[in-house]
Design an enzyme around this catalytic site. Structure first.
Site, PDB file in Angstrom:
ATOM      1  CD  GLU A  33      -3.328 -16.604-205.005  1.00  0.00           C
ATOM      2  OE1 GLU A  33      -1.888 -15.706-203.998  1.00  0.00           O
ATOM      3  OE2 GLU A  33      -3.469 -17.753-204.735  1.00  0.00           O
ATOM      4  CB  ALA A  37      -4.041 -16.236-211.019  1.00  0.00           C
ATOM      5  CB  CYS A  41       2.643 -25.630-210.536  1.00  0.00           C
ATOM      6  SG  CYS A  41       3.672 -26.146-211.589  1.00  0.00           S
ATOM      7  CG  HIS A 437      14.021 -50.951-231.814  1.00  0.00           C
ATOM      8  ND1 HIS A 437      14.986 -51.059-230.600  1.00  0.00           N
ATOM      9  CD2 HIS A 437      14.929 -50.302-232.970  1.00  0.00           C
ATOM     10  CE1 HIS A 437      15.854 -50.672-231.424  1.00  0.00           C
ATOM     11  NE2 HIS A 437      16.026 -50.109-231.980  1.00  0.00           N
TER      12      HIS A 437
END
Length: 454
Positions: A33, A37, A41, A437
Site C-alpha cells: 500500500e 490502509a 472508503c 408497522h
C-alpha cells in the site's frame, strides 16, 4: 527476489480481506500500500462523508425543532473544527484498526510503498523485488477534472482535499451535479455555507430516471442549494482568496472554495502494467473476465480499478468472487451481481436493478408501481415526506427488474426487493408477506399490489 504465494497491491476493501483469507490458509502473502490502509472508503469516501452527513442532519433537524414542538435556547450554530475532529476520529479508528491487523497477521507481510510490475509475476516496491504466481490489484481510483479554462491557476478541491479544509466555506461552488457533488452540496449547505452546483447536463444525476433527478434537485433547492443546469462555457479565475466561476448566460459566481466532482479515473497509469502484459481500456480501467482475471494469467483486478463497480460493496463482492473461485472450488461470476447503490443525501436514494429507461431499451413489457412518501405513515410521523418509491416489473415473467426508494430509510427498505431479485422469485411472493408497522418497508407490498402497465 523475495518469493510469495500471492501479492496484493492495494489495501482498499477487497485487498485486505483477500490477504487475510489467503494468509489464514497458510499462504505467504505480501500486501503493498502506497498511502493509507482502507482505501477510498475509509479515508476519503464512505466513512468520512457519511460522518459529515450525520453531523449535517443533526444541524438540519435542530433548525426544524419547532416543527416537532421542541424549543431550543437559541440559534443553531456549527463548530466546523469539532465536526471535522469527529469525522477524523471515526476515520482514524477504522484505518488504524485495519493497519494493526495487517501488521499483526501471521503469514502476511505489509509493505509501504508504490508497486510496479517488472515482469508477468514480478513487482518492485521501493527497490525491493517481489514475485508470486498470484497477483491481485486493488488500487482504486482518483478524482479527475475536465479541461476547464483557468483551473490550473486556482486552488481547486477534489473530494479528498475538501475533507481536509480547516474552515467552513463561505460559498462552495461545485462543478458536477452527480452523486459526490450532491452529497457534498447538501452537507455544506446544512452546515451553513452557501452552495452553488454547476452541471453540464440538463438535469442532475442524469443516469437516473427523470423523476428521481427532479425530486432531488427540488429537495436541495428547498434547502437553499442553487443550481446551474446545462452549464456551458465554464471558466475559473483567482479572486482574492477565493475563485470566480464564469459560465455562459449567467452572472459570475464569487466562491470561497471550488470543488470539482466530475468523474474518477483508476489508479493504473503508473503500475508498469505493460511489463506484465495487462491490458487497460481508454478510461484506464483494467478489463477483466467474469471471474475478475485480467488479460494476464494469474493476475486479477478487484474494486474500482476494474470498471465493474465503483462502490465499496462491489469491491467486497469482488473479493468474495475471487476467494470462492480460487479457494473454495466454486464458479461465481461478476455478471450474477445485481446493480445496487445509494445516494446518501438526506433523505437517501436506494437504487437496484434497471432504471425505467434501461428496462424500456431492453424491450421489457412493464408493470410500474409508484407511491409517494407522503402516503407512507412512517414518513408522515417523522415529518419527512419528501420523495417516493417506485418499482418496475416484467409483465411476462412477474420478476422485479428494478426499483428506487427516494425517501426516509429508502436505502434500507429497498433491500427487500433486492433480495427477491437475487433469489429469482416473482414479485407476487411479497404480496402475502406481513411487514412490521409502522415502517417504510410495509408499503412495498401495497405498491406491488397496485401495479399498472407502463
Amino acid at each position: 527476489m523475495a518469493a510469495f504465494d500471492a501479492i496484493v497491491v492495494g489495501a482498499g476493501q477487497a485487498g485486505p480481506a483477500l490477504a487475510f483469507r489467503l494468509a489464514a490458509g497458510g499462504r505467504r502473502v505480501a500486501l503493498v500500500e502506497r498511502a493509507e490502509a482502507g482505501g477510498t472508503c475509509v479515508n476519503t469516501g464512505c466513512t468520512p462523508t457519511k460522518t459529515l452527513v450525520a453531523s449535517a442532519r443533526v444541524a438540519h433537524l435542530a433548525r426544524r425543532a419547532a416543527d416537532y414542538g421542541v424549543v431550543l435556547p437559541g440559534p443553531v450554530g456549527v463548530d466546523w473544527p469539532r465536526v471535522k475532529a469527529r469525522m477524523d476520529a471515526v476515520v482514524a479508528k477504522s484505518r488504524d484498526g485495519l493497519t494493526g491487523s495487517l501488521e499483526a497477521t501471521e503469514n502476511l507481510t505489509f509493505l509501504r510503498g508504490h508497486a510496479r510490475f517488472t515482469g508477468p509475476h514480478a513487482v518492485a516496491v521501493e527497490g525491493r523485488a517481489l514475485e508470486a504466481p498470484w497477483i491481485f490489484l486493488d488500487v482504486g481510483a482518483h478524482a479527475v477534472a475536465p479541461p476547464i479554462p483557468g483551473l490550473d491557476r486556482v486552488p481547486w478541491l477534489d473530494n479528498a482535499r475538501l475533507l481536509r479544509i480547516e474552515a467552513l466555506p463561505r460559498h462552495l461552488a461545485i462543478i458536477g451535479g452527480s452523486y459526490i457533488g450532491l452529497e457534498f452540496a447538501q452537507v455544506f449547505r446544512r452546515l451553513g455555507a452557501e452552495v452553488t452546483v454547476l452541471e453540464a447536463s440538463p438535469r442532475v444525476i442524469p443516469r437516473e430516471d427523470e423523476a428521481v433527478s427532479a425530486t432531488i434537485r427540488e429537495m436541495l433547492e428547498a434547502e437553499g442549494v442553487r443550481f446551474h443546469l446545462g452549464a456551458r462555457g465554464i471558466a475559473v479565475a483567482p479572486a482574492g482568496d477565493g475563485v470566480t466561476v464564469a459560465l455562459d448566460g449567467a452572472a459570475p459566481i464569487q466562491a470561497s472554495h471550488l470543488l470539482v466532482a466530475a468523474g474518477r479515473r483508476p489508479n493504473t497509469d503508473d503500475l508498469g502494467l505493460d511489463a506484465a502484459g495487462i491490458a487497460v481500456d481508454a478510461r484506464g480501467a483494467i478489463p477483466v473476465d467474469d471471474a475478475l482475471q485480467t488479460s494476464a494469467p494469474g493476475v486479477w483486478a478487484l474494486g474500482e480499478c476494474n470498471g465493474r463497480g465503483a462502490f465499496t460493496h462491489t469491491a467486497w463482492n469482488d473479493y468474495e468472487i475471487v476467494a470462492a473461485n480460487l479457494l473454495d472450488g466454486e464458479a461465481r461470476r461478476v455478471t450474477d451481481r445485481i446493480a445496487c447503490y445509494g445516494l446518501f443525501t438526506d433523505p437517501p436514494l436506494g437504487r437496484i436493478g434497471m432504471t425505467e429507461a434501461e428496462a424500456r431499451a431492453a424491450g421489457h413489457r412493464l408493470l410500474v408501481g409508484h407511491r409517494p412518501m407522503s402516503r407512507v405513515n412512517r414518513a408522515v410521523e417523522k415529518g419527512e415526506t419528501t420523495g417516493f418509491m417506485s418499482v418496475l416489473v416484467d409483465a411476462d415473467t412477474r420478476m422485479i427488474l428494478g426499483a428506487a426508494i427516494l425517501g426516509t430509510d429508502g436505502d434500507e427498505a429497498v433491500h427487500g426487493m433486492l433480495d427477491l431479485m437475487q433469489a429469482g422469485v416473482p414479485y407476487t411472493s411479497l404480496l402475502r408477506t406481513v411487514h412490521i408497522h409502522p415502517t417504510v418497508s410495509e408499503l412495498i407490498p401495497t405498491m406491488l399490489g397496485d401495479l399498472k402497465p407502463g
